[in-house]
Design an enzyme around this catalytic site. Structure first.
Site, PDB file in Angstrom:
ATOM      1  N   ARG A 114     -22.070  49.474  65.140  1.00  0.00           N
ATOM      2  CA  ARG A 114     -21.610  49.315  66.534  1.00  0.00           C
ATOM      3  C   ARG A 114     -21.530  50.675  67.235  1.00  0.00           C
ATOM      4  O   ARG A 114     -21.867  50.799  68.405  1.00  0.00           O
ATOM      5  CB  ARG A 114     -20.261  48.602  66.568  1.00  0.00           C
ATOM      6  CG  ARG A 114     -20.417  47.100  66.309  1.00  0.00           C
ATOM      7  CD  ARG A 114     -19.139  46.471  65.833  1.00  0.00           C
ATOM      8  NE  ARG A 114     -18.113  46.444  66.857  1.00  0.00           N
ATOM      9  CZ  ARG A 114     -16.804  46.382  66.584  1.00  0.00           C
ATOM     10  NH1 ARG A 114     -16.387  46.344  65.335  1.00  0.00           N
ATOM     11  NH2 ARG A 114     -15.931  46.336  67.551  1.00  0.00           N
ATOM     12  N   LYS A 143     -10.155  50.288  75.236  1.00  0.00           N
ATOM     13  CA  LYS A 143     -10.452  49.657  76.532  1.00  0.00           C
ATOM     14  C   LYS A 143      -9.590  48.413  76.754  1.00  0.00           C
ATOM     15  O   LYS A 143      -9.010  48.235  77.819  1.00  0.00           O
ATOM     16  CB  LYS A 143     -11.940  49.264  76.620  1.00  0.00           C
ATOM     17  CG  LYS A 143     -12.897  50.433  76.467  1.00  0.00           C
ATOM     18  CD  LYS A 143     -14.350  50.011  76.676  1.00  0.00           C
ATOM     19  CE  LYS A 143     -14.913  49.088  75.619  1.00  0.00           C
ATOM     20  NZ  LYS A 143     -15.028  49.668  74.260  1.00  0.00           N
ATOM     21  N   ARG A 173     -23.217  47.278  79.257  1.00  0.00           N
ATOM     22  CA  ARG A 173     -23.512  48.030  78.033  1.00  0.00           C
ATOM     23  C   ARG A 173     -24.958  48.489  77.967  1.00  0.00           C
ATOM     24  O   ARG A 173     -25.347  49.128  76.999  1.00  0.00           O
ATOM     25  CB  ARG A 173     -23.244  47.129  76.829  1.00  0.00           C
ATOM     26  CG  ARG A 173     -21.927  47.435  76.099  1.00  0.00           C
ATOM     27  CD  ARG A 173     -21.764  46.343  75.091  1.00  0.00           C
ATOM     28  NE  ARG A 173     -20.982  46.589  73.954  1.00  0.00           N
ATOM     29  CZ  ARG A 173     -19.729  46.143  73.785  1.00  0.00           C
ATOM     30  NH1 ARG A 173     -19.101  45.546  74.779  1.00  0.00           N
ATOM     31  NH2 ARG A 173     -19.121  46.321  72.659  1.00  0.00           N
TER      32      ARG A 173
HETATM   33  P1  AMP Z   1     -16.369  44.120  72.053  1.00  0.00           P
HETATM   34  O1  AMP Z   1     -15.232  43.176  71.962  1.00  0.00           O
HETATM   35  O2  AMP Z   1     -16.558  44.674  73.429  1.00  0.00           O
HETATM   36  O3  AMP Z   1     -16.301  45.204  71.002  1.00  0.00           O
HETATM   37  O4  AMP Z   1     -17.698  43.277  71.750  1.00  0.00           O
HETATM   38  C1  AMP Z   1     -17.898  42.623  70.507  1.00  0.00           C
HETATM   39  C2  AMP Z   1     -19.362  42.252  70.364  1.00  0.00           C
HETATM   40  O5  AMP Z   1     -19.744  41.354  71.426  1.00  0.00           O
HETATM   41  C3  AMP Z   1     -20.344  43.412  70.474  1.00  0.00           C
HETATM   42  O6  AMP Z   1     -20.530  44.082  69.237  1.00  0.00           O
HETATM   43  C4  AMP Z   1     -21.614  42.705  70.949  1.00  0.00           C
HETATM   44  O7  AMP Z   1     -22.237  42.018  69.876  1.00  0.00           O
HETATM   45  C5  AMP Z   1     -21.046  41.640  71.885  1.00  0.00           C
HETATM   46  N1  AMP Z   1     -20.948  42.124  73.291  1.00  0.00           N
HETATM   47  C6  AMP Z   1     -19.803  42.304  74.010  1.00  0.00           C
HETATM   48  N2  AMP Z   1     -20.075  42.725  75.245  1.00  0.00           N
HETATM   49  C7  AMP Z   1     -21.427  42.827  75.324  1.00  0.00           C
HETATM   50  C8  AMP Z   1     -22.330  43.242  76.341  1.00  0.00           C
HETATM   51  N3  AMP Z   1     -21.902  43.648  77.551  1.00  0.00           N
HETATM   52  N4  AMP Z   1     -23.656  43.217  76.054  1.00  0.00           N
HETATM   53  C9  AMP Z   1     -24.116  42.811  74.861  1.00  0.00           C
HETATM   54  N5  AMP Z   1     -23.328  42.430  73.855  1.00  0.00           N
HETATM   55  C10 AMP Z   1     -21.973  42.427  74.067  1.00  0.00           C
END
Ligand code: AMP
Length: 191
Positions: free
Chosen positions: A146, A14, A89
């Site tokens: 995750r 993404k 999410r």
């Molecule tokens: P990402 O960089 O999108 O993989 O996000 C890393 C971490 O940030 C995730 O594992 C969640 O702990 C948190 N996170 C990111 N976006 C969200 C979201 N929209 N809702 C809840 N937690 C989020």
């Protein structure tokens, strides 16, 4: 306005594709993961609260993330459109986003969902962990959690957009350029 939800499991590509798309279509990139990581680095209260969840690969509470994204939408009022990356999410986040955007009279145009095999996701995340030093990309157990959290809590968001006729799956395997071409084709088909 072109408002895209770029969707997919961790490691689907993404972030990589969002950077290419925002250059081509002149959009503002809103990645909740990036915003949370910068809050964490700056050791803000929000960052400290989020850390406990991020370290375990759990979702940060909806209220925190929704408030954060609302501020970013408001501070980019002149944008041509947004790419939402890693957000929404949960269905609660999707509903909140709909309400925020309807106040602005600019709904989500489409959700583009990158589809990638699990073994490829794990491979990509471990590689990114080595290159970037991101802690949650280095531990196979956190990666596993995750992906589990994505399957249990995040995949229902697909139905939220599908029920509005706004869902499109995109094959997320192959080269970065191949995947980018597929995304652009889907966006250009909307016009
Ligand atoms: P990402 O960089 O999108 O993989 O996000 C890393 C971490 O940030 C995730 O594992 C969640 O702990 C948190 N996170 C990111 N976006 C969200 C979201 N929209 N809702 C809840 N937690 C989020």
């Amino acid at each position: 306005m072109l408002n895209i939800v770029l969707f997919g499991p961790p490691g689907a590509g993404k972030g990589t594709q969002a950077v290419k798309l925002l250059e081509k279509y002149q959009l503002v990139h809103l990645s909740t993961g990036d915003i949370l990581r910068s809050e964490l680095k700056a050791q803000t209260e929000l960052g400290k609260e989020a850390r406990n969840f991020m370290d375990k690969g759990e979702l940060v509470p909806d209220k925190v993330v929704i408030g954060m994204i609302e501020g970013k939408i408001d501070s980019n009022s002149k944008a041509n459109g947004f790419i939402f990356d890693g957000f929404p999410r949960t269905n609660a986040q999707a509903k909140a986003l709909d309400e925020m955007l309807s106040k602005k009279g600019t709904p989500i145009t489409i959700m583009l969902a990158l589809e990638v095999e699990k073994s490829e996701l794990v491979k990509r995340l471990l590689l990114r962990g080595k290159e970037s030093g991101r802690a949650d990309d280095q531990d196979p157990l956190i990666i596993e959690n995750r992906i589990k959290v994505y399957n249990n809590e995040t995949t229902p968001v697909k139905d939220f957009y599908a029920s509005k006729g706004k869902f499109k799956g995109i094959l997320g395997m192959g080269t970065v350029e191949d995947i980018f071409d597929r995304l652009c084709e889907a966006i250009d088909d909307l016009k």
